[in-house]
Structure formats: C-alpha cells, structure tokens
Design an enzyme around this catalytic site. Sequence first.
Site, PDB file in Angstrom:
ATOM      1  N   HIS A 122     155.218 136.260  70.958  1.00  0.00           N
ATOM      2  CA  HIS A 122     156.390 135.472  71.318  1.00  0.00           C
ATOM      3  C   HIS A 122     155.698 134.096  70.578  1.00  0.00           C
ATOM      4  O   HIS A 122     156.471 133.082  69.704  1.00  0.00           O
ATOM      5  CB  HIS A 122     156.861 135.297  72.625  1.00  0.00           C
ATOM      6  CG  HIS A 122     157.150 136.377  73.268  1.00  0.00           C
ATOM      7  ND1 HIS A 122     156.407 137.010  74.268  1.00  0.00           N
ATOM      8  CD2 HIS A 122     158.544 137.231  73.158  1.00  0.00           C
ATOM      9  CE1 HIS A 122     157.261 138.042  74.732  1.00  0.00           C
ATOM     10  NE2 HIS A 122     158.439 138.121  73.832  1.00  0.00           N
ATOM     11  N   ARG A 161     155.767 144.866  78.224  1.00  0.00           N
ATOM     12  CA  ARG A 161     155.874 145.607  79.106  1.00  0.00           C
ATOM     13  C   ARG A 161     154.301 146.346  79.149  1.00  0.00           C
ATOM     14  O   ARG A 161     154.134 147.151  79.871  1.00  0.00           O
ATOM     15  CB  ARG A 161     156.702 146.774  78.648  1.00  0.00           C
ATOM     16  CG  ARG A 161     158.283 146.644  78.741  1.00  0.00           C
ATOM     17  CD  ARG A 161     159.195 147.677  78.435  1.00  0.00           C
ATOM     18  NE  ARG A 161     160.458 147.590  78.926  1.00  0.00           N
ATOM     19  CZ  ARG A 161     161.580 146.979  78.274  1.00  0.00           C
ATOM     20  NH1 ARG A 161     161.383 146.598  76.897  1.00  0.00           N
ATOM     21  NH2 ARG A 161     162.629 146.754  78.739  1.00  0.00           N
TER      22      ARG A 161
HETATM   23  P1  AMP Z   1     161.544 140.046  74.107  1.00  0.00           P
HETATM   24  O1  AMP Z   1     161.027 139.219  74.896  1.00  0.00           O
HETATM   25  O2  AMP Z   1     160.763 141.367  74.255  1.00  0.00           O
HETATM   26  O3  AMP Z   1     162.863 140.511  73.953  1.00  0.00           O
HETATM   27  O4  AMP Z   1     160.804 139.853  72.783  1.00  0.00           O
HETATM   28  C1  AMP Z   1     161.691 138.517  71.927  1.00  0.00           C
HETATM   29  C2  AMP Z   1     161.160 138.193  70.364  1.00  0.00           C
HETATM   30  O5  AMP Z   1     159.553 138.339  70.383  1.00  0.00           O
HETATM   31  C3  AMP Z   1     161.841 139.610  69.750  1.00  0.00           C
HETATM   32  O6  AMP Z   1     162.293 139.021  68.644  1.00  0.00           O
HETATM   33  C4  AMP Z   1     160.575 140.541  69.514  1.00  0.00           C
HETATM   34  O7  AMP Z   1     160.760 141.048  68.425  1.00  0.00           O
HETATM   35  C5  AMP Z   1     159.673 139.482  69.618  1.00  0.00           C
HETATM   36  N1  AMP Z   1     158.423 140.286  69.821  1.00  0.00           N
HETATM   37  C6  AMP Z   1     158.120 140.899  70.994  1.00  0.00           C
HETATM   38  N2  AMP Z   1     156.705 141.472  70.870  1.00  0.00           N
HETATM   39  C7  AMP Z   1     156.157 141.078  69.705  1.00  0.00           C
HETATM   40  C8  AMP Z   1     154.844 141.182  68.827  1.00  0.00           C
HETATM   41  N3  AMP Z   1     154.038 141.935  69.566  1.00  0.00           N
HETATM   42  N4  AMP Z   1     154.838 140.685  67.543  1.00  0.00           N
HETATM   43  C9  AMP Z   1     156.054 139.875  66.968  1.00  0.00           C
HETATM   44  N5  AMP Z   1     157.027 139.768  67.683  1.00  0.00           N
HETATM   45  C10 AMP Z   1     157.295 140.227  68.803  1.00  0.00           C
END
Ligand code: AMP
Length: 270
Positions: free
Chosen positions: A28, A181
């Site tokens: 993030h 996760r």
């Molecule tokens: P989430 O909080 O899981 O909904 O993710 C929020 C944003 O962060 C989304 O655009 C995800 O694709 C991105 N994201 C989550 N994990 C990663 C990662 N390891 N590398 C790049 N972007 C990520």
Amino acid sequence: MATASAALKQKGAGVAFVPTMGALHEGHATLMRRAHESGAAVITSVYVNPTQFGPREDFNQYPRTFDADCALCEQAGVSLVFAPADEEMYPSGFAAVSTWVDELQVAKRLEGERRPGHFRGVCTVVAKLFNIVQPDTAFFGQKDYQQLKVIERMVRDLRYPIEIVPVPTVCEADGLAMSSRNRYLAPVERAKATVLSRALRAASESGETDPLQLEALIKDVVAGVPEVRLDYAEVVDGQTLERISRVRPGDVALIAASLGATRLIDNVIL
Ligand code: AMP
C-alpha cells in the site's frame, strides 16, 4: 470529503486517490508514494467494504489497524485519509442496497466465479468513492490483477474522467506477495506460502507459450507442497482475462490457493 478534496484540487496539482481496506503494509505504501511522486495531493481511503465479502468470508476477522494505518499514510506522503462509516457509504444498509455497479465481462471468470458478488461490491464501493473524492488519478496494485482490469473497464464504460495507474506487486524478500491477509498465516504456513510465487516465477522463466503447458507447470510446482490447496492456476488474456490458445506478451498467469483457512492470490505478467 468532497469539500476537502475540492480544496486540494484548488491548489492546482491535482488529486491522486489510493483506495484501500486498511491493515496497510509496504505494498500500500508503494502505491501512496507513487501517487505522491506524481506531484498530486494524495487521498487514501480506509474502508473495509462489507459488500465485497461473501457470507462465509473473512469480513469479521479482517484486520483493522487504523492508528498504524494513519501513521503509514503520513509517512508515505498522504494528505488526507478518508475513513467513512458504513451508514455514509450505504445509507439504505447493505442488506437492501438499491443501486449496484456491476461489470459483467472482465469480472466473469476466476475470482468472479469463485466469489459471487465480489466484484459487484468492489465496483459499487469504488464508484461511490470516486464520486465522493473526484480524483484525477487513482492507483491500483497489480497484486489484485483482475480487480485492476475490472476497474479499468468500469472507468471506461462509465466515462469516469479518472486515469487508472497500475502499480507492480510488492513482495516480501522471499517472494511472497504482500497482503493484509498474510498476517492470518501461522509461521509454518507462512514458509509454505512462498510456493505461489515460486510456481509463477518458474512459469514466467520457462519461455513456454502454450497456456496449458504453463498451467501444468504451475500446478506441478504447487503440488510439491501438499498443504497448499490450489484453487486455480490459469494463463489468460491480459486485458479480457479470457482463455487464450497461445501466450503473447502482456498475457498473465494467475493463481489462487488456500493454506489452512487463508486464501491467497498472486499473478505474473508474462
Ligand atoms: P486492499 O487494501 O487489499 O484492498 O488493497 C488496496 C490496494 O493496494 C489495491 O489496489 C491492491 O491491489 C493494492 N495492493 C495490495 N497489496 C499489494 C502489493 N503487495 N503490491 C502492490 N499493491 C498492492
């Protein structure tokens, strides 16, 4: 939020938006830094969106670390954090949502098939967030590859005047894609989880162009760790996520697997 965003826009450098569900990590932070480097003022949302979780999924357990999230945002150059309440995002309640946004093509297979209603929840909440924040650009991670492509299609179909900026997946030192996760994994599971990225790397380094051969290769590597239950391993068109007969640059290998109660996804662009 709308007023605050408009005030940031007045300053002239534009507004870049990074939607998240919190439990923030270096993946993030990378999105936020990219957004900051674009020169725009950065707004991040932290909202665990109930409508994108299935009835038997981890909505209740999803990690909530709001104070640490705010500290990470500040470090990464974020100007405003938007953390709406459920009543603000869903005034009529989630049991009786009256308007959905549903992308029906890119969302159809893979995650869409395994998690019915997931992308409808994602599109609906992202559409609402876009309407509230009215950003010029929005940054999404390639970690959630299908989500990125679904959002790109939604933006095109609904004519949102927003540029979607993809950001490559950020991984741990041993290759595991960072994910909120991952903190569910017990130490022994955590060690075994690296098989996902190993399988994808083996596929991308093989030079193979037959999707079925590539899928077989990925499945073989994953089978080496019996605790990892493969959900799917598919090589598909990088834009439509439809099946292909031969791999061309930009196509993508996607994998989903479970370890204990934790479901993990990863992908590689070939
Ligand atoms: P989430 O909080 O899981 O909904 O993710 C929020 C944003 O962060 C989304 O655009 C995800 O694709 C991105 N994201 C989550 N994990 C990663 C990662 N390891 N590398 C790049 N972007 C990520």
